[in-house]
Motif scaffolding. Structure first.
Motif, PDB file in Angstrom:
ATOM      1  N   SER A 150       0.857  -1.182   0.000  1.00  0.00           N
ATOM      2  CA  SER A 150       0.000   0.000   0.000  1.00  0.00           C
ATOM      3  C   SER A 150       0.890   1.229   0.000  1.00  0.00           C
ATOM      4  N   ILE A 151       0.331   2.349  -0.444  1.00  0.00           N
ATOM      5  CA  ILE A 151       1.059   3.611  -0.419  1.00  0.00           C
ATOM      6  C   ILE A 151       0.234   4.621   0.356  1.00  0.00           C
ATOM      7  N   HIS A 152       0.910   5.602   0.914  1.00  0.00           N
ATOM      8  CA  HIS A 152       0.238   6.585   1.756  1.00  0.00           C
ATOM      9  C   HIS A 152      -0.773   7.385   0.935  1.00  0.00           C
ATOM     10  N   ASP A 153      -1.828   7.837   1.613  1.00  0.00           N
ATOM     11  CA  ASP A 153      -2.881   8.600   0.927  1.00  0.00           C
ATOM     12  C   ASP A 153      -2.328   9.819   0.189  1.00  0.00           C
ATOM     13  N   LEU A 154      -1.335  10.497   0.772  1.00  0.00           N
ATOM     14  CA  LEU A 154      -0.789  11.692   0.123  1.00  0.00           C
ATOM     15  C   LEU A 154      -0.132  11.338  -1.203  1.00  0.00           C
ATOM     16  N   GLN A 155       0.609  10.212  -1.210  1.00  0.00           N
ATOM     17  CA  GLN A 155       1.242   9.782  -2.458  1.00  0.00           C
ATOM     18  C   GLN A 155       0.189   9.319  -3.466  1.00  0.00           C
TER      19      GLN A 155
ATOM     20  N   LYS B  53      -3.314  10.291  -8.376  1.00  0.00           N
ATOM     21  CA  LYS B  53      -4.645  10.518  -8.944  1.00  0.00           C
ATOM     22  C   LYS B  53      -4.779  11.954  -9.456  1.00  0.00           C
ATOM     23  N   TYR B  54      -4.125  12.878  -8.779  1.00  0.00           N
ATOM     24  CA  TYR B  54      -4.158  14.280  -9.193  1.00  0.00           C
ATOM     25  C   TYR B  54      -3.579  14.454 -10.588  1.00  0.00           C
ATOM     26  N   GLN B  55      -2.562  13.646 -10.910  1.00  0.00           N
ATOM     27  CA  GLN B  55      -1.952  13.738 -12.223  1.00  0.00           C
ATOM     28  C   GLN B  55      -2.880  13.238 -13.328  1.00  0.00           C
TER      29      GLN B  55
END
Length: 1418
Positions: free
Chosen positions: A474-479, A484-486
């Protein structure tokens, strides 16, 4: 307040401050807090503030802070002395020092009075003039250390910073043990606070002065410096200058030599390399000193492998740390005064130090009351608008996006693409390795290597599941938000990602989605990816396929399927009515049958659906699939449509044994369940989903009760006061506590989510993730309750609200406490003691439904205890039942019923007031509550306390109390506390009123199981009582008419709790040890129109009817104590109800010339019922004959345990509980023999003659001629040792007989027609579990053994040798019956086992073919 009082408080606080260090070092706050609470020195809110601290020192420090604040705010001169008095017994050295200090003169700074009593720097200097360790670098030595750090380039801490105490303690311990040429690495993702941790770790006066006297030298490396040799050389020159080296290096190699020599001269020093990105940096600075490194990428340390200690920063700030940082930024003292948005920001970013620090720096120039700015930043976080939150003051990164992008941009193109693939997944979802193998089309070890690289770079977290032997990533929500922002700007890119995953899954399963691999992800999130990929045409194909439905339920559970169906209903139905009807049946199927499928590898959904003909479309689809599977065995339930079987309306699967459950809310669709593991689950009946889990208890939850109160509630993690009545619930636990919880807030959130689900607003989201990374669980130990009552000293067995909810009555094993629900103050304590029963433990205490109760009733084992709420010494008991009382339920203020394990008692209460007196009652104001006190570490209350009314002091002084004893002794005397001599009446007299409880009726239980729980509801003028039993059933009584209405079951374990709905009185909730909660509609039972279920005791046989056609004839005992006989699936007849419980039956064999049923009863009577096998009729009683020929043929003295006829049907033998047996020839008694003191448990005819073998439970075995009474016994043997025989079985050829025992073994006898029993042997099973059933195959080559724990063991027989061949695991409780198939059916390789489910086993392949749970007969 006089000046003298001000000076007194000043002296007290001075003494406290002087001794503060000693107090915090030695004091355990739990030793003093109970007494401080009882004396009202501190409140429960204060206690919660103290408990939030982690270490013992911090808790002691917080306690002192609370006391100082209270003394200054209230100007109360008794607060500090009360605390000092608490220390006298256990902390006499602190007590002595404090009492001495209080008598000292007041310091000069306090001489001008209390108004100047603020702990300014001057005050602290005077108070701590002899304490050289106070403060950070506040001493001369400390200031020298500070200069040493600054000269080494150690950065100053940010103006706003908070210590993460546990992490710092661990890092400093590692630094203390660090040796020359070794490295300590602090590794974490961007923004995890590595640099600040490093600064705080080395800014420790003791550490530096003892370990690094020669200095700490700090180099900030960074990404650019890591990639440039010129920049690195510049850093080396700076370091040489700090070390005082006159020569500046002209190359990196030259710099390495200079630095190595310099650090050899300074052995007690530390080098810090901050923010290292490349391994070359570590290699160039490998100069033989002790080194601290901070980095995002552990791979940079590979060049010095073997000399490294790693410290990973994987958690963010906890709630207290985040709020403390905000408070520092806004320069406020109390973090609790922050707005609720502060806590919501903490939750939104999961305590990320980067986000919290960035927002703190942005808020520094603003006011705490600027709610609009708080809301602005919260909205930016929730909508992922990170670019709006940019650098303020000296924060390290320009923005959150910049901090994360640095890590991703450093990846190679190939690895960057792999990392961007994580944009497919949802927040907080652990991705199994198998999913990435499918997506990337790589082998397992290739995926693990790629992910290991991401983990080392702090860009992902991995966890290994040792059970499934796979990694989850899993990866942190910020990452994840950054990825997803990209994709936001390019919808096609996101759709392409989902299409690629769907294509890979379709390729793997060949478009047969029920064959998808169980990779721990696909069945949970397939609907989400179908929606995101635009493959909407697949929804009806997949979600209307019974085989996919079965696999999804097996993997995810029924709730997940129901949520998916609601979410994607429009795409599944496509406005087609037939599809909608099928979907509705699938929803019903999941609710009723889903718990039988979930987690069961051997279950076959086709077979389960074949047993649900009431779901026409699902059943028809199952029939088609069964016909298309020629190599599988399926069985169709032919008489299921007759309406005799009861189904629950809904079933919810919980995570552990259900101990208690209650309906909550106004709609009747929700309930709370208390579990064995200490959690409390809020569940939704419509979706069969667990909506919320309440954490707080550490052990089993024993009771629950919900009520509307004017109480506190928890909002955004902060306890707040309610302006109006709110729905709360009360819980009691084995962990010795009672807790109160805010239920209304949670219900509002759940109902809002349900509305959004129905509206379609959640289409773009996934179901609740099942796999969450523990590393980012930023709330360490959750307690969701808003109040905890901790005065009990033993397990709390029950708790309930009294009156209007202002009082709580809680019962533990050794005492009963009544306390105020608003503040926890104890009002009343009762600890009844009886000399005759010194070890008596208490289970329940109930309050009558009247405004001012004049008595209480309590259960203690089988004793009913009557208590006075006026005086704790007035009580009396009676043996209300012969077995343990499981519940007490009031019907009215003067009537109640007691439910024990084996019967139901009906009681009436009579009140007699003394002549000229009436019962006086007034509401008890809080000021008149009797405060508890602590003596010798135990809770003690005044004996003359009061439960729900004020004390009447005149009454207490003038009225003499009459005991229940005829001698008129005082209630405190031992004879007064002894149990009453009568078993139907119990009485108390507290001088105010005489209470008498009389048992006027008793109802014996129906069925075999013991009663375990009960619930009652009033319908018109009738009372319906439901009782849960140990044989998995629910028994229904109509108490007004004392009538048993029947019972039903669908549970696979003890029914432990029941509750009627307040919305629909015919809706019943049941919880069980099988982890299930079921909801039943008992309207037909209430009306008496429901067909009773069959009993677990029954017999069956095949009857020939010509033309090579056989019919299956069976006889059942119904729950109404009637006999029902069936021919195939058609009922031939039902008798009228027998007067006595039917305990055994025998059916005529196929070779018999007559068709008959023989019935044995609990009083020993035996009846014969003749019937024509071809007729279908109803009627007849033992007294009055119609078409049935019913006759009593004999009678034993005790219960009939077994009936058995020979192959011809002419010879019948009955066995009884007194160890005797009778022999009947053509229903005429010819012999009555008594041969044992224990019940007869087995009767067998081994040969085709009159020889019979009879076995008893004590191991006696006889082989005799049943007809010739003068013939000598063949043999009489007794099993060796003290054996308790539970079951018997004989081989088909009559050469062996096996006896199962409770001592985990099997006794075997060899049989001979002429000699008798030749020899015996004992088979000892490996499984330490009693044997409950036995079965031989048709050839005598295999012996199946069924155990208490559900295991079935197969023994291979070779002559006289037995070998334990294999174990069959599927049952969860007793295996009661077993049969092998005949030799002409699969060569006797099939085994049928019956217990909590019916299982067909193929012993050739050792697998279960099908099972049906909740079987009530075999």
């Amino acid at each position: 307040m006089s000046l003298m009082d001000e000076q007194e408080i000043a002296r007290q606080l001075t003494s406290l401050v002087k001794c503060r260090k000693a107090i915090t070092a030695d004091l355990d706050v739990h030793d003093v807090m109970p007494e401080l609470l009882s004396k009202f020195v501190i409140s429960h809110t204060d206690k919660q503030r103290i408990d939030h601290e982690k270490s013992a020192e911090d808790k002691a420090d917080k306690l002192l802070t609370v006391l100082e604040e209270k003394a200054q705010k209230t100007l109360n001169v008794d607060i500090i002395p009360a605390f000092i008095q608490c220390l006298q017994q256990k902390y006499d050295w602190l007590y002595s020092r404090l009492t001495e200090d209080v008598t000292d003169a007041t310091p000069a700074c306090f001489e001008n009075g209390f108004k100047k009593l603020m702990l300014t720097e001057e005050v602290m200097s005077e108070v701590f003039k002899d304490d050289h360790d106070h403060g950070l670098f506040s001493t001369p030595a400390g200031r020298r250390i500070k200069v040493l750090l600054e000269s080494g380039g150690v950065p100053c801490l940010p103006t706003v910073a908070v210590e993460r105490e546990e992490l710092l303690k661990d890092i400093r311990q590692e630094l203390e043990t660090l040796k020359r040429n070794q490295y300590l690495v602090i590794c974490g993702m961007a923004g995890s606070g590595k640099t600040v941790l490093g600064i705080q770790a080395v800014s420790d006066e003791k550490l530096v002065s003892t370990k690094f006297q020669n200095g700490v030298f700090w180099l900030a490396i960074g990404k650019e410096c890591s990639e440039s040799k010129d920049a690195l050389l510049s850093k080396m020159r700076i370091l040489c200058d700090k070390l005082g080296e006159s020569k500046a290096p002209n190359s990196i190699e030259h710099g390495v030599d200079i630095l190595r020599t310099a650090f050899m001269k300074r052995s007690d020093s530390l080098l810090v390399l901050d923010d290292v990105w490349r391994a070359e940096v570590v290699r160039y600075f490998d100069i033989g000193c002790r080194t601290l490194v901070t980095t995002r990428d552990l791979a940079v340390m590979d060049v010095v492998n073997g000399r490294v200690k790693y410290f990973k920063v994987e958690e963010g700030f906890n709630k207290e740390e985040s709020l403390r940082l905000f408070a520092q930024a806004l320069r406020i003292k109390d973090p609790d005064t922050l707005p609720k948005e502060a806590y919501e920001i903490h939750c939104q970013c999961k305590g990320s130090p980067m986000v919290i620090s960035l927002i703190s720096s942005l808020m520094q120039d603003h006011q705490v009351a600027d709610s609009g700015r708080w809301a602005y930043y919260l909205e930016s976080l929730s909508k992922r608008k990170y670019s709006k939150m940019r650098k303020a003051r000296s924060y390290e990164h320009e923005s959150i996006v910049d901090a994360i992008s640095l890590s991703i941009e450093s990846l190679s193109d190939k690895y960057r693409q792999y990392y961007y693939d994580f944009a497919l997944f949802q927040d907080d979802v652990g991705i199994p390795c198998a999913v990435l193998m499918t997506l990337w089309n790589l082998k397992r070890y290739e995926v693990e290597d790629i992910m290991k690289d991401f983990v080392r770079k702090s860009m992902a977290v991995e966890e290994y599941d040792s059970n499934k032997k796979t990694y989850y990533y899993s990866i942190h929500d910020l990452q994840l938000d950054y990825l997803k922002y990209q994709l936001i700007a390019d919808d096609k890119s996101e759709k392409d990602l989902h299409e690629r995953l769907m294509e890979r899954y379709m390729e793997v399963c060949g478009n047969e989605f029920h064959k998808l691999p169980d990779d721990g992800y696909a069945f949970f999130y397939l609907g989400y990816h179908i929606y995101k990929s635009g493959y909407h045409h697949l929804f009806p194909t997949i979600y209307l396929d019974l085989q996919f439905i079965g696999e999804k339920i097996r993997v995810t559970g029924p709730a997940d399927l129901l949520v998916d169906i609601k979410k994607y209903l429009d795409f599944i139905v496509c406005e087609k009515e037939e599809r909608l009807k099928l979907v509705e049946e699938i929803q019903t199927f999941a609710q009723l049958e889903g718990h039988k499928i979930y987690g069961q590898l051997d279950v076959d959904i086709i077979q389960i659906a074949l047993q649900a003909p009431y779901l026409q479309r699902v059943h028809e689809q199952a029939r088609k699939l069964a016909r298309a599977s020629p190599n599988r065995l399926y069985i169709e339930w032919t008489n299921a449509k007759s309406g005799m079987w009861k189904h629950p309306e809904s079933t919810v699967l919980c995570s552990d044994h259900v101990v208690c459950a209650k309906f909550v809310g106004t709609g009747g669709n929700h309930f709370i369940a208390g579990l064995h593991n200490g959690t409390i689950q809020l569940c939704d009946l419509e979706s069969s989903a667990v909506c919320h889990i309440f954490f707080g208890h550490s052990d089993t939850v024993n009771s629950l009760q919900a009520m509307k109160l004017n109480a506190c509630f928890r909002k955004n993690g902060i306890v707040q006061n309610a302006a109006e009545d709110r729905l709360v619930f009360l819980s009691a636990s084995v962990d010795k506590t009672c807790k109160m919880w805010d239920l209304q807030s949670v219900l509002e959130e759940v109902e809002l989510l349900s509305a959004e689900l129905k509206s379609g607003r959640l289409l773009g989201t996934s179901p609740s993730p099942k796999l969450r990374p523990d590393h980012w669980n930023f709330e360490h130990k959750r307690d969701d309750s808003y109040f905890t009552f901790e005065f009990h000293t033993a397990s709390v067995t029950s708790a309930e609200f009294a009156m209007d909810g202002s009082r709580v009555v809680s019962t533990s094993l050794n005492e009963i406490l009544v306390w105020d629900s608003t503040n926890g103050s104890v009002v009343f304590k009762i600890s009844p003691y009886f000399e005759a029963f010194p070890d008596l433990t208490y289970q329940l205490c109930r309050v009558p439904p009247e405004k001012y109760p004049s008595y209480l009733i309590c259960s203690a084992e089988n004793q009913l205890v009557l208590l006075s709420p006026q005086r704790s010494t007035v009580y009396s008991s009676v043996e209300g039942h012969t077995m343990r009382i499981v519940d007490l339920i009031f019907l009215s203020a003067d009537r109640f019923c007691s439910i024990s394990e084996n019967d139901i008692g009906m009681w009436k209460v009579i009140k007699n007031y003394p002549k000229g007196k009436t019962f006086r009652s007034r509401s008890l104001s809080p000021s008149r509550c009797v405060p508890p006190s602590i003596l010798n570490g135990k809770l003690e209350l005044p004996q003359k306390s009061n439960l729900l009314q004020p004390l009447d002091m005149n009454l207490l002084m003038t009225t003499s109390i009459t005991s229940t004893d005829s001698g008129g002794k005082s209630p405190g005397s031992k004879s007064d506390c002894a149990p009453s001599s009568t078993n139907t009446l119990v009485q108390i007299d507290d001088g105010n009123v005489t209470i008498t409880a009389i048992r006027d009726d008793i109802l014996p239980k129906k069925g075999n199981g013991n009663y375990l729980c009960a619930a009652i509801v009033k319908n018109n003028e009738k009372y319906l009582l439901a009782c849960g039993t140990s044989d998995h059933k629910i028994a229904i009584w109509e108490l007004t008419a004392r009538r048993f209405l029947g019972s039903f079951t669908s549970h696979n374990g003890w029914v432990t709790c029941l509750d009627f709905s307040a919305v629909d009185i015919c809706t019943l909730l049941s919880g069980s040890e099988d982890h299930c909660v079921m909801v039943w509609d008992i309207e037909e039972e209430e009306r008496g129109t429901k067909e009773p279920q069959k009993h677990s005791k029954f017999t069956s046989s095949f009857h020939e009817s010509g033309a090579q056609k056989s019919h299956f004839v069976s006889a059942f005992i119904s729950e109404k104590n009637t006999i029902q006989v069936y021919r195939d699936y058609k009922r031939l007849f039902e008798t009228a109800q027998f007067d006595f419980e039917v305990t055994a039956t025998a059916l005529s064999p196929s070779a018999s010339s007559n068709s008959y049923v023989v019935v044995g009863t609990a009083v020993g009577k035996i009846y014969r019922i003749l019937f024509p096998a071809s007729s279908t009729f109803v009627g007849g009683t033992p007294e009055k004959k119609f078409d049935l020929d019913i006759k009593q043929i004999g009678a034993h003295n005790l219960r009939i345990t077994i009936l058995q006829s020979d192959q011809t049907g002419q010879l019948l033998i009955s066995g009884a509980a007194d160890g005797s047996f009778m022999v009947f020839m053509n229903f005429m008694l010819i012999r009555h023999v008594s041969f044992s003191h224990r019940p007869v448990c087995g009767i067998h005819f081994p040969f085709l003659n009159n020889v019979v073998i009879i076995c008893s439970q004590d191991g006696n075995v006889r082989m005799i001629d049943a007809v010739e009474s003068e013939a000598p016994e063949f043999q009489h043997v007794r099993a060796p040792g003290e054996k308790h025989v539970t079951c018997t079985e004989m081989a088909n050829d009559g050469t062996q007989i096996a006896l199962g025992t409770t001592e985990h073994g099997i006794i075997l006898y060899s049989l001979d027609k002429y000699v008798g029993m030749l020899c015996y042997k004992i088979l000892n099973c490996q499984h330490k579990s009693p044997v409950r059933s036995l079965a031989y195959d048709a050839f005598g080559t295999k012996l199946a053994v069924g155990h208490d724990n559900g295991l079935v063991t197969i023994w291979k027989v070779e002559g006289d040798l037995f070998f334990e061949e294999k174990d069959l695991v599927l049952h969860k409780s007793w295996v009661r019956k077993m049969r092998f198939s005949p030799c002409h059916v699969s060569n006797s390789k099939w085994l049928i086992t019956c217990g909590d489910k019916l299982v067909f086993w193929s012993l050739e392949k050792v697998r279960s073919i099908f099972y049906h749970i909740d079987l009530c007969c075999f």
